[in-house]
Design a protein around this motif. Structure first.
Motif, short mmCIF file in Angstrom:
data_model
loop_
_atom_site.label_atom_id
_atom_site.label_comp_id
_atom_site.label_asym_id
_atom_site.label_seq_id
_atom_site.Cartn_x
_atom_site.Cartn_y
_atom_site.Cartn_z
N ALA A 55 0.82 -1.21 0.00
CA ALA A 55 0.00 0.00 0.00
C ALA A 55 0.86 1.26 0.00
N GLY A 56 2.12 1.12 0.46
CA GLY A 56 3.01 2.28 0.45
C GLY A 56 3.61 2.62 1.80
N ALA A 57 3.44 1.73 2.78
CA ALA A 57 4.02 1.99 4.11
C ALA A 57 5.54 2.00 4.03
N SER A 58 6.15 2.91 4.77
CA SER A 58 7.61 3.01 4.79
C SER A 58 8.22 2.34 6.02
N GLY A 59 7.40 1.73 6.85
CA GLY A 59 7.89 1.04 8.03
C GLY A 59 6.76 0.30 8.72
N TYR A 60 7.14 -0.62 9.60
CA TYR A 60 6.13 -1.45 10.27
C TYR A 60 6.63 -1.73 11.68
N LEU A 61 5.98 -1.10 12.66
CA LEU A 61 6.38 -1.24 14.07
C LEU A 61 5.22 -1.78 14.89
N LEU A 62 5.57 -2.32 16.05
CA LEU A 62 4.56 -2.77 16.99
C LEU A 62 4.33 -1.69 18.04
N LYS A 63 3.11 -1.60 18.53
CA LYS A 63 2.78 -0.58 19.52
C LYS A 63 3.59 -0.72 20.80
N GLU A 64 4.04 -1.94 21.05
CA GLU A 64 4.83 -2.17 22.27
C GLU A 64 6.26 -1.67 22.14
N ASP A 65 6.69 -1.26 20.94
CA ASP A 65 8.05 -0.76 20.76
C ASP A 65 8.31 0.45 21.66
N SER A 66 9.55 0.57 22.05
CA SER A 66 9.93 1.66 22.96
C SER A 66 9.88 3.01 22.25
N ALA A 67 9.86 4.06 23.06
CA ALA A 67 9.89 5.41 22.51
C ALA A 67 11.13 5.62 21.64
N ILE A 68 12.27 5.09 22.09
CA ILE A 68 13.52 5.26 21.34
C ILE A 68 13.39 4.64 19.95
N ASN A 69 12.81 3.43 19.90
CA ASN A 69 12.67 2.75 18.60
C ASN A 69 11.73 3.51 17.66
N ILE A 70 10.63 4.03 18.22
CA ILE A 70 9.66 4.75 17.39
C ILE A 70 10.27 6.05 16.87
N ILE A 71 10.96 6.77 17.73
CA ILE A 71 11.61 8.01 17.31
C ILE A 71 12.71 7.73 16.29
N ASP A 72 13.48 6.67 16.52
CA ASP A 72 14.52 6.28 15.56
C ASP A 72 13.91 5.95 14.21
N ALA A 73 12.76 5.26 14.22
CA ALA A 73 12.08 4.90 12.96
C ALA A 73 11.62 6.15 12.22
N ILE A 74 11.07 7.11 12.96
CA ILE A 74 10.60 8.35 12.35
C ILE A 74 11.75 9.09 11.67
N THR A 75 12.86 9.25 12.37
CA THR A 75 13.99 9.97 11.80
C THR A 75 14.61 9.19 10.64
N ASN A 76 14.61 7.86 10.75
CA ASN A 76 15.14 7.01 9.67
C ASN A 76 14.33 7.21 8.39
N VAL A 77 13.01 7.17 8.52
CA VAL A 77 12.13 7.34 7.36
C VAL A 77 12.25 8.75 6.78
N PHE A 78 12.27 9.74 7.65
CA PHE A 78 12.27 11.14 7.22
C PHE A 78 13.60 11.54 6.59
N GLN A 79 14.69 11.15 7.22
CA GLN A 79 16.00 11.62 6.78
C GLN A 79 16.67 10.71 5.75
N TYR A 80 16.40 9.40 5.84
CA TYR A 80 17.17 8.45 5.02
C TYR A 80 16.30 7.60 4.10
N ASN A 81 14.99 7.82 4.12
CA ASN A 81 14.09 7.08 3.24
C ASN A 81 14.19 5.57 3.47
N GLY A 82 14.46 5.18 4.72
CA GLY A 82 14.57 3.77 5.05
C GLY A 82 13.22 3.12 5.30
N ILE A 83 13.26 1.83 5.61
CA ILE A 83 12.04 1.10 5.97
C ILE A 83 12.28 0.41 7.30
#
Length: 223
Positions: free
Chosen positions: A99-127
């Motif tokens: 559908a076009g998702a750039s990442g897939y996380l679980l709600k139980e993930d820590s704040a650090i992981n979620i923030i890292d994912a956001i910056t990864n997607v925004f700055q580096y176009n990662g998944i």
């Protein structure tokens, strides 16, 4: 510059939990909250400033997350979507990615992981993916019988596509599902350095994300 965020979840307590995890991070600003896909799309239409990254639940009434991502990515290609859900089913993972998702996380993930994912997607176009999701995705990719022609061209040129020893080390850690911070701690380098190495890996392999890079490396037995 702030990273503008939207949170889409039908349960107010879940939205609040996500907000609490993001609270206090100086580079993140929440600009939209929505209770389902329809609500999100309506708010997106009227928003004077669009979000950079959307944290999207999957199971919601009226319109689920996958439908919302499908519609929004076509209308607003500059927005990145990270699925934030409790579901680990294989079909959900691939439906969201298709559908076009750039990442897939679980709600139980820590704040650090979620923030890292956001910056990864925004700055580096990662998944970015939760470790358990990354393992499931890798298992599914191993079952795919055909390597795309673009990958064949890459692999015919060089057994390791010019990857350095350090880049191979980082690929090995990616397979285990570690995020950049965890990889950096193990290899005694900064998360930023890990990101730079990952970017070089993607460039050398002519891929756009972690999953594609791991798929090539596994099939060629580099790791």
């Amino acid at each position: 510059m702030s990273i503008l965020i939207a949170i889409v979840d039908d349960k107010p307590i879940n939205r609040q939990t996500v907000k609490d995890k993001l609270m206090g991070h100086s580079l993140i600003e929440i600009i939209i909250e929505a209770r389902n896909g329809n609500d999100f799309l309506e708010k997106l239409k009227t928003a004077s400033v669009k979000p950079d990254v959307v944290l999207m639940d999957l199971e919601m009434p009226e319109m689920n997350g996958i439908e919302a991502i499908n519609i929004a990515t076509a209308a607003y290609p500059g927005i990145k979507f990270i699925v934030l859900t409790v579901f680990e089913e294989n079909d959900k993972i691939f439906e969201a990615i298709k559908a076009g998702a750039s990442g897939y996380l679980l709600k139980e993930d820590s704040a650090i992981n979620i923030i890292d994912a956001i910056t990864n997607v925004f700055q580096y176009n990662g998944i970015p993916m939760s470790p358990s999701i990354a393992r499931k995705t890798l298992e599914l990719l191993k079952k795919l019988p055909i390597i795309p022609s673009t990958e064949n061209e890459i692999l015919s040129n060089n057994n390791s596509a010019g990857l350095s020893e350090r880049e191979i080390e980082i690929l090995k850690e990616m397979v285990s599902g570690k995020n950049y911070k965890a990889i950096g701690e193990k290899l005694f380098i900064s998360p930023l350095t890990v990101r730079k190495h990952a970017s070089h890996i993607y460039e050398k392999l002519h891929v756009n994300n972690r999953t594609q890079a791991i798929n090539i490396a596994q099939k060629q037995k580099w790791i």
